[in-house]
Scaffold this motif. Structure first.
Motif, PDB file in Angstrom:
ATOM      1  N   PHE A 187       0.871  -1.170   0.000  1.00 48.62           N
ATOM      2  CA  PHE A 187       0.000   0.000   0.000  1.00 48.62           C
ATOM      3  C   PHE A 187       0.910   1.222   0.000  1.00 48.62           C
ATOM      4  CE2 PHE A 187      -2.635  -3.089   2.486  1.00 48.62           C
ATOM      5  CZ  PHE A 187      -3.570  -3.302   1.499  1.00 48.62           C
ATOM      6  N   SER A 188       0.330   2.401   0.029  1.00 47.78           N
ATOM      7  CA  SER A 188       1.168   3.603   0.077  1.00 47.78           C
ATOM      8  C   SER A 188       1.821   3.673   1.466  1.00 47.78           C
ATOM      9  CB  SER A 188       0.313   4.836  -0.199  1.00 47.78           C
ATOM     10  OG  SER A 188      -0.492   5.112   0.918  1.00 47.78           O
ATOM     11  N   PRO A 189       2.987   4.373   1.593  1.00 43.50           N
ATOM     12  CA  PRO A 189       3.756   4.343   2.855  1.00 43.50           C
ATOM     13  C   PRO A 189       2.923   4.666   4.086  1.00 43.50           C
ATOM     14  CG  PRO A 189       4.960   5.521   1.157  1.00 43.50           C
ATOM     15  CD  PRO A 189       3.628   5.200   0.563  1.00 43.50           C
ATOM     16  N   LEU A 190       2.067   5.691   3.994  1.00 41.27           N
ATOM     17  CA  LEU A 190       1.292   6.116   5.155  1.00 41.27           C
ATOM     18  C   LEU A 190       0.299   5.032   5.570  1.00 41.27           C
ATOM     19  CD1 LEU A 190       1.043   8.440   7.058  1.00 41.27           C
ATOM     20  CD2 LEU A 190      -0.507   9.577   5.483  1.00 41.27           C
ATOM     21  N   ILE A 191      -0.308   4.361   4.602  1.00 36.81           N
ATOM     22  CA  ILE A 191      -1.267   3.295   4.920  1.00 36.81           C
ATOM     23  C   ILE A 191      -0.525   2.104   5.525  1.00 36.81           C
ATOM     24  CG2 ILE A 191      -3.061   1.765   4.008  1.00 36.81           C
ATOM     25  CD1 ILE A 191      -3.679   3.838   1.918  1.00 36.81           C
ATOM     26  N   ASN A 192       0.642   1.766   4.951  1.00 36.54           N
ATOM     27  CA  ASN A 192       1.462   0.691   5.534  1.00 36.54           C
ATOM     28  C   ASN A 192       1.792   0.990   6.990  1.00 36.54           C
ATOM     29  OD1 ASN A 192       1.593  -0.872   3.291  1.00 36.54           O
ATOM     30  ND2 ASN A 192       3.572  -0.070   2.588  1.00 36.54           N
ATOM     31  N   GLU A 193       2.138   2.245   7.251  1.00 40.12           N
ATOM     32  CA  GLU A 193       2.517   2.633   8.606  1.00 40.12           C
ATOM     33  C   GLU A 193       1.310   2.517   9.537  1.00 40.12           C
ATOM     34  OE1 GLU A 193       4.960   6.294  10.674  1.00 40.12           O
ATOM     35  OE2 GLU A 193       4.518   6.408   8.529  1.00 40.12           O
ATOM     36  N   LEU A 194       0.141   2.900   9.038  1.00 36.34           N
ATOM     37  CA  LEU A 194      -1.079   2.820   9.848  1.00 36.34           C
ATOM     38  C   LEU A 194      -1.390   1.357  10.171  1.00 36.34           C
ATOM     39  CD1 LEU A 194      -3.513   4.153  11.165  1.00 36.34           C
ATOM     40  CD2 LEU A 194      -4.697   4.061   8.969  1.00 36.34           C
ATOM     41  N   ALA A 219       0.963   0.159  12.746  1.00 35.48           N
ATOM     42  CA  ALA A 219       0.690   0.778  14.052  1.00 35.48           C
ATOM     43  C   ALA A 219      -0.475   0.072  14.746  1.00 35.48           C
ATOM     44  CB  ALA A 219       0.392   2.260  13.876  1.00 35.48           C
ATOM     45  N   PHE A 220      -1.469  -0.372  13.975  1.00 34.01           N
ATOM     46  CA  PHE A 220      -2.613  -1.068  14.577  1.00 34.01           C
ATOM     47  C   PHE A 220      -2.211  -2.417  15.182  1.00 34.01           C
ATOM     48  CE2 PHE A 220      -5.932   1.507  12.247  1.00 34.01           C
ATOM     49  CZ  PHE A 220      -6.581   1.908  13.399  1.00 34.01           C
ATOM     50  N   GLN A 269      -5.222  -4.464   8.818  1.00 29.23           N
ATOM     51  CA  GLN A 269      -5.543  -3.978   7.479  1.00 29.23           C
ATOM     52  C   GLN A 269      -7.030  -3.626   7.392  1.00 29.23           C
ATOM     53  OE1 GLN A 269      -3.632  -6.596   4.515  1.00 29.23           O
ATOM     54  NE2 GLN A 269      -5.480  -6.285   3.295  1.00 29.23           N
ATOM     55  N   ALA A 289      -7.694  -0.362   9.298  1.00 28.38           N
ATOM     56  CA  ALA A 289      -7.213   0.821   8.584  1.00 28.38           C
ATOM     57  C   ALA A 289      -8.177   1.184   7.454  1.00 28.38           C
ATOM     58  CB  ALA A 289      -5.815   0.564   8.042  1.00 28.38           C
TER      59      ALA A 289
END
Lengths: 199, 199
Positions: free
Chosen positions: A3-10, A13-14, A26, A29
């Motif tokens: 996924f895009s970096p920010l979504i991967n990070e989210l 984080a979960f 996933q 998010a």
């Protein structure tokens, strides 16, 4: 993952949440991104505030954002002179929901576990000793979990009370209400027999 | 509930997550308070950033914080002239993980569902029509889910392609690899038989 970096990070984080693996993280998010951005922003804010401001009650050690928790603040709670020792704030809630107990609590935030480096100081037994003297406690109710560590902790605190000449009691262990005898483990049955009472 | 107000608020904020009820939300709140405040602050920050910055790819409509997603940005992806239509960003990931498909995607972010007010415009079919002309697409692969709504959506897009004289194909439905025939539902078996190929 791609996924895009920010979504991967989210998503990663979960994964710090208990019981949440890659797939659930996933799903969380995307569910928030698709359907509930407002709720997610609120969760983000409350999460930040809670982590920054929630600390321990100065008297009973439970989690609270004030100096004293609601129970310790209430003078009615001191009347009975009872002090119930539990392992976690969730245990306080469980006991409060029965509306049976009217005394105060002391929350250990854990149990004795020397192998993990958790000794009497870590579970606040120094504060407990002070509290037993400061508040004229007439009975200590040991409501730690019926596990090996919980029993050891109860035993340790029981000894402390004995030295201070304070009555200590242990909550009853036995067959749970609604339980069926044939499915109860032997250890619990033994407890149920040794703890039997006049009918 | 009788935790402190901030903790109560945190527990109810966690309940917006899919599959999280009162007990799990409570467990999450306490687990973070007790053991991972740093991780929780990081989650709070990433959650805020993602909700503020993640939007849709201008070409394929998947979630991304950039103008175009990584796949749409990659010029190699246009070479095959294939365009795969899927319902969600997670479907893109699932297909990407097979490393089988080298073309581009178009993400509907849902499926046709007139009863919920989701028509062709809501799932971006206007943008799709423009894209089919702008990018010289030679084949549209319909990879919507094999549900009633997914099939209807595939049918609708199939018609669109027919009008524009573009080849449209539907992914095969049949017995999953590793599946056992006796446990497969009749509908899938019918698909498996009508879609049989020369051995």
């Amino acid at each position: 993952m791609s996924f895009s970096p920010l979504i991967n990070e989210l998503v990663s984080a979960f994964k710090i949440l208990p019981g949440v693996g890659a797939k659930s993280a996933q799903r969380m998010a995307f569910s928030l991104l698709e359907r509930n951005r407002e709720g997610a922003l609120h969760l983000s804010k409350v999460l930040h505030d809670a982590m920054e401001h929630v600390s321990h009650c100065e008297q009973c050690r439970t989690f609270t954002e004030s100096r004293l928790c609601k129970i310790c603040e209430n003078p009615m709670r001191s009347e009975s002179g009872q002090l119930c020792i539990v392992e976690s704030p969730q245990d306080v809630l469980a006991i409060e929901q029965t509306s049976e107990y009217k005394g105060k609590y002391f929350v250990l935030m854990g149990h004795l576990s020397p192998i993990d480096g958790i000794g009497p100081a870590e579970i606040g037994l120094n504060e407990l000793a002070e509290l037993l003297i400061a508040e004229s406690v007439s009975e200590v109710i040991l409501a730690t979990n019926p596990t090996v560590e919980g029993e050891a902790t109860a035993h340790y605190i029981g000894q402390m009370c004995k030295e201070k000449d304070i009555k200590a009691t242990r909550i009853a262990h036995g067959v749970p209400v609604g339980g069926e005898l044939e499915y109860i483990d032997g250890n619990t049955l033994t407890h149920a027999f040794t703890g039997r009472r006049q009918f």
